[in-house]
Write a protein that holds these residues in place. Structure first.
Motif, PDB file in Angstrom:
ATOM      1  N   THR A  21      -0.934  11.257   8.422  1.00 49.82           N
ATOM      2  CA  THR A  21      -1.531  10.158   7.407  1.00 49.82           C
ATOM      3  C   THR A  21      -0.593  10.587   6.002  1.00 49.82           C
ATOM      4  OG1 THR A  21      -3.590  11.662   6.875  1.00 49.82           O
ATOM      5  CG2 THR A  21      -3.488   9.648   8.383  1.00 49.82           C
ATOM      6  N   ILE A  67       2.884   9.619   5.966  1.00 51.15           N
ATOM      7  CA  ILE A  67       3.139   8.324   5.887  1.00 51.15           C
ATOM      8  C   ILE A  67       2.793   7.714   4.257  1.00 51.15           C
ATOM      9  CG2 ILE A  67       2.142   5.825   6.474  1.00 51.15           C
ATOM     10  CD1 ILE A  67       1.420   7.103   9.171  1.00 51.15           C
ATOM     11  N   GLY A  68       1.673   8.385   3.992  1.00 50.38           N
ATOM     12  CA  GLY A  68       1.494   8.105   2.440  1.00 50.38           C
ATOM     13  C   GLY A  68       2.511   8.695   1.311  1.00 50.38           C
ATOM     14  N   ALA A  98       4.954   5.866   1.453  1.00 53.38           N
ATOM     15  CA  ALA A  98       4.603   4.635   0.386  1.00 53.38           C
ATOM     16  C   ALA A  98       4.883   4.996  -1.020  1.00 53.38           C
ATOM     17  CB  ALA A  98       3.045   4.460   0.803  1.00 53.38           C
ATOM     18  N   TRP A 109      12.381  -0.220  -0.538  1.00 56.72           N
ATOM     19  CA  TRP A 109      12.062   0.005   0.580  1.00 56.72           C
ATOM     20  C   TRP A 109      12.946  -0.158   1.675  1.00 56.72           C
ATOM     21  CZ3 TRP A 109       5.789   0.360   1.567  1.00 56.72           C
ATOM     22  CH2 TRP A 109       5.791   1.063   2.639  1.00 56.72           C
ATOM     23  N   ALA A 151       2.191  -0.179  -3.245  1.00 57.86           N
ATOM     24  CA  ALA A 151       2.870   0.970  -2.540  1.00 57.86           C
ATOM     25  C   ALA A 151       2.393   2.297  -2.708  1.00 57.86           C
ATOM     26  CB  ALA A 151       4.178   1.009  -2.459  1.00 57.86           C
ATOM     27  N   THR A 183      -1.345   2.314  -1.787  1.00 61.23           N
ATOM     28  CA  THR A 183      -1.187   2.830  -0.537  1.00 61.23           C
ATOM     29  C   THR A 183      -1.271   4.218  -0.064  1.00 61.23           C
ATOM     30  OG1 THR A 183      -0.868   0.588   0.224  1.00 61.23           O
ATOM     31  CG2 THR A 183      -0.663   2.126   1.797  1.00 61.23           C
ATOM     32  N   GLY A 184      -0.266   4.650  -0.792  1.00 61.48           N
ATOM     33  CA  GLY A 184       0.069   5.927  -0.384  1.00 61.48           C
ATOM     34  C   GLY A 184      -1.014   6.852  -0.858  1.00 61.48           C
ATOM     35  N   LEU A 220      -3.857   6.704   1.625  1.00 61.97           N
ATOM     36  CA  LEU A 220      -3.508   7.465   2.990  1.00 61.97           C
ATOM     37  C   LEU A 220      -3.762   9.362   2.616  1.00 61.97           C
ATOM     38  CD1 LEU A 220      -0.476   5.557   4.070  1.00 61.97           C
ATOM     39  CD2 LEU A 220      -2.642   6.060   5.487  1.00 61.97           C
ATOM     40  N   GLY A 280      -5.599   2.546   4.308  1.00 62.18           N
ATOM     41  CA  GLY A 280      -4.145   2.700   3.880  1.00 62.18           C
ATOM     42  C   GLY A 280      -3.058   2.380   5.084  1.00 62.18           C
ATOM     43  N   PHE A 337      -0.383  -0.280   4.663  1.00 60.30           N
ATOM     44  CA  PHE A 337       1.024   0.361   4.957  1.00 60.30           C
ATOM     45  C   PHE A 337       1.683  -0.571   5.852  1.00 60.30           C
ATOM     46  CE2 PHE A 337       4.349   3.055   6.956  1.00 60.30           C
ATOM     47  CZ  PHE A 337       4.727   3.548   6.045  1.00 60.30           C
ATOM     48  N   THR A 338       0.907  -0.882   6.973  1.00 58.89           N
ATOM     49  CA  THR A 338       1.568  -1.798   8.043  1.00 58.89           C
ATOM     50  C   THR A 338       1.994  -3.026   7.378  1.00 58.89           C
ATOM     51  OG1 THR A 338       0.191  -0.694   9.714  1.00 58.89           O
ATOM     52  CG2 THR A 338       1.141  -2.840  10.430  1.00 58.89           C
TER      53      THR A 338
END
Length: 659
Positions: A585, A588-589, A592, A601, A613, A616-617, A620, A631, A635-636
């Motif tokens: 996670t 992934i964060g 973002a 991106w 973004a 969201t990060g 996560l 998150g 993200f998705t």
């Protein structure tokens, strides 16, 4: 690539440790044999324990001070060839030898009259304090001397300070006794670590350099990352992470690898400030990269107590991975935004020949194995040196002869001089904190100022560490913040998690927190020495380079908060599924956050998308299940929107390049 003379000029400008005299004649021989004797003494005491703490530390101090006054001039004149040693520095060097030999020659008398200080003791003690302050000023910089003098002033004038800072005050005799005749001052824990762990690891690094491993790191990085999008920038990240294992200085790391990578990045099309920022951020991260971290990590073992260096290195592994992942991701998005490609085939070293020398990494792998199976830290470093010599024999181009080994001993000792001065000066600070109770007072005051709020306490600690780091080396910075701020963090964390099984986790997370921010000061404007050194190579604006490097290293400003609140990130007392989830996670964060910070991106992001973004990060990375779920959903959604609209503005790259 910069010439050796150009590299030296930049080092002398931004790294006090490199601004030395070019001694000739008899003084050149004195320095050579003095440094060699220093290393031989340290190796002798590392193999066994033939001396008491007072004797070993005072001889270590004497060697360092005496050599500093010969090598480091009283005034810095950049770019001017200096080879003369003035008479007053010879006198100071001789006094340093006297200070270093005082304990070994009179130890029986000094032990017998413990608590009583003779007139000669007073004289030697005062001289030791003054020599330590001046040596630190020359080899490390003026700020650490000012900080140490401020602490000494506080010790003398305690009754005149307001509120909780007031104490009964100390007289000259008690201060001198504390500083030179106990193990709570100059001869305390900091210089003890310098005289044991740090020195041997610096020798290990010097032996690695002699095998040509530094140049090999660059070649290996180019082979592995050169053809990727924005290749040279990724080479800089990969190379600097490896270089951190043999260099304890952010500035030295920048000059060592940056002289090669920054010109490549500029040639590919990166802006000057971005090229310098990438190298500064990556090189600074080298100090937090296991298995061999910055010198302060060895101090951490002693300050926390009941913990091994391997536990510290293991705890720092995931945060270091996330740090470099963040820098890597942002350089990737910048390359995509500007439309940069990788390096051409003719710029890549011969892959077969490069991979044939992969054995040069065996000493570093060996250190990890030695620590993993429980071999004591100092013995692991000694075995690492032996393994380096053995591995070097595999090929004529890397083979270490007797001359090379002697030069490695000399180079390692030379590197250790500034560390010894810094740790001796840090001992002054620790001594005052212990004697006056300042640590407890400031910890209480910090908690009170933060209203008992752990987040505010962490925030104030972060600011203090960054400000101190702008004017002092990581070692001294860590000593100050770990004795003043870390106890406040530990106190508040223990109130939230009173379980008796977690004190070690809490202590490591608190100490790593201050350690991280002390290092990040090297790339935090307005005084960002690593970034300024990178700007000196790139030709970019120093402040803009510093801002860029701080932006690229944004992970370092976030991750310490995360591992304080979620110790699973430190791999202590956590299950494998927990660790995997936290890492996944967090990565992934970082993707973002990287997209939000760079503004690209799959296509260029508008300002609303950038804010979402980054948010969201943060969700996560924050260690809560609900924030991870929210998150991941966001993200998705962001990925889908970006992917489906990736061709919406095909001219983005062209516009970016034109601008």
């Amino acid at each position: 690539m910069l010439s050796e003379a150009e590299q030296l000029e930049i080092l002398q400008k931004y790294d006090p440790e490199s601004n030395t005299r070019n001694v000739t004649g008899i003084f050149k021989k004195i320095v050579f044999f003095g440094l060699l004797a220093f290393s031989i003494f340290q190796l002798y005491t590392s193999i066994g324990t033939p001396f008491t703490a007072y004797i070993q530390r005072s001889i270590h101090l004497g060697f360092a001070l005496a050599l500093i006054f010969i090598l480091f001039p009283a005034r810095k004149k950049i770019g001017v060839k200096r080879n003369k040693v003035p008479f007053y520095d010879v006198i100071l060097s001789l006094l340093s030898i006297g200070v270093g030999l005082y304990w070994p020659l009179l130890i029986d008398e000094l032990v017998m009259r413990v608590g009583r200080v003779s007139p000669l003791d007073m004289f030697v003690g005062v001289v030791a304090i003054l020599l330590t302050l001046e040596a630190a000023r020359r080899a490390v910089g003026l700020p650490i001397t000012i900080i140490s003098v401020s602490f000494l002033t506080y010790a003398f004038f305690g009754p005149y300070f307001p509120g909780f800072l007031a104490h009964r005050g100390q007289d000259l005799k008690s201060v001198v006794q504390l500083m030179f005749y106990t193990t709570d001052g100059i001869l305390g824990t900091p210089i003890s670590v310098s005289a044991t762990f740090i020195f041997v690891f610096l020798l290990f690094g010097a032996f690695l350099v002699k095998t040509g491993v530094g140049a090999y790191f660059n070649d290996l990085a180019v082979v592995l990352a050169g053809r990727l999008v924005g290749g040279p920038a990724k080479v800089a990240i990969f190379s600097s992470a490896l270089q951190g294992t043999i260099s304890g200085s952010s500035v030295a790391n920048v000059v060592g690898s940056g002289s090669y990578t920054i010109p490549m990045m500029k040639k590919l099309g990166y802006r000057k400030e971005f090229a310098g920022g990438v190298e500064a951020a990556a090189s600074t991260g080298g100090q937090i990269m296991p298995p061999i971290m910055g010198a302060a990590a060895f101090l951490m073992v002693e300050f926390i107590g009941g913990v091994t260096y391997w536990q510290i290195a293991k705890a720092a592994a995931i945060p270091a991975l996330l740090y470099f992942t963040g820098v890597w991701i942002m350089t990737h998005f910048e390359a995509k935004r500007v439309g940069l490609q990788g390096m051409s085939e003719d710029q890549i070293p011969n892959r077969k020949e490069t991979l044939k020398k992969i054995y040069l990494l065996l000493p570093i792998i060996g250190i990890i194995v030695f620590l993993l199976i429980g071999i004591p830290t100092m013995k692991a470093a000694l075995l690492g040196i032996v393994l380096t010599i053995v591995v070097s024999a595999f090929d004529k181009s890397t083979r270490l002869g007797l001359k090379d080994m002697i030069e490695a001993l000399v180079d390692g000792a030379r590197t250790a001089l500034a560390v010894a001065a810094a740790t001796a000066c840090a001992g002054i600070i620790v001594g005052v904190v212990v004697k006056t109770g300042l640590g407890l007072s400031l910890a209480t005051g910090l908690i009170s100022a933060a209203g008992g709020n752990i987040f505010l306490t962490l925030f104030f600690t972060m600011l203090a560490a960054i400000v101190l780091g702008m004017g002092s080396p990581t070692t001294a910075n860590y000593v100050i913040t770990s004795t003043i701020a870390a106890p406040a963090i530990i106190t508040l964390l223990m109130l939230d998690t009173p379980d008796a099984a977690v004190p070690l986790v809490v202590a490591i997370s608190a100490h790593l927190f201050v350690f991280y921010f002390g290092i990040i000061a090297d790339i935090t404007p307005p005084v960002a020495l690593a970034a300024f050194a990178a700007a000196g190579i790139s030709g970019g604006d120093p402040i803009k380079t510093g801002v860029t490097s701080a932006k690229l290293a944004i992970a370092a400003f976030i991750i310490p908060y995360m591992f304080v609140f979620n110790p699973a990130m430190l791999m202590i007392g956590a299950s494998i599924p927990e660790i995997v989830w936290v890492v996944a996670t967090a990565i992934i964060g970082m993707i973002a956050i990287g997209a939000g910070m760079i503004g690209y991106w799959y296509r260029k992001c508008n300002w609303i998308e950038r804010i979402i973004a980054v948010g969201t990060g943060l969700l996560l990375i924050y260690p809560e299940t609900i924030t991870d779920i929210v998150g991941l959903v966001l993200f998705t959604i962001m990925v889908v929107i970006q992917w489906l609209s990736r061709n919406k503005d095909e001219d983005n790259n062209k516009v970016a390049v034109a601008s």
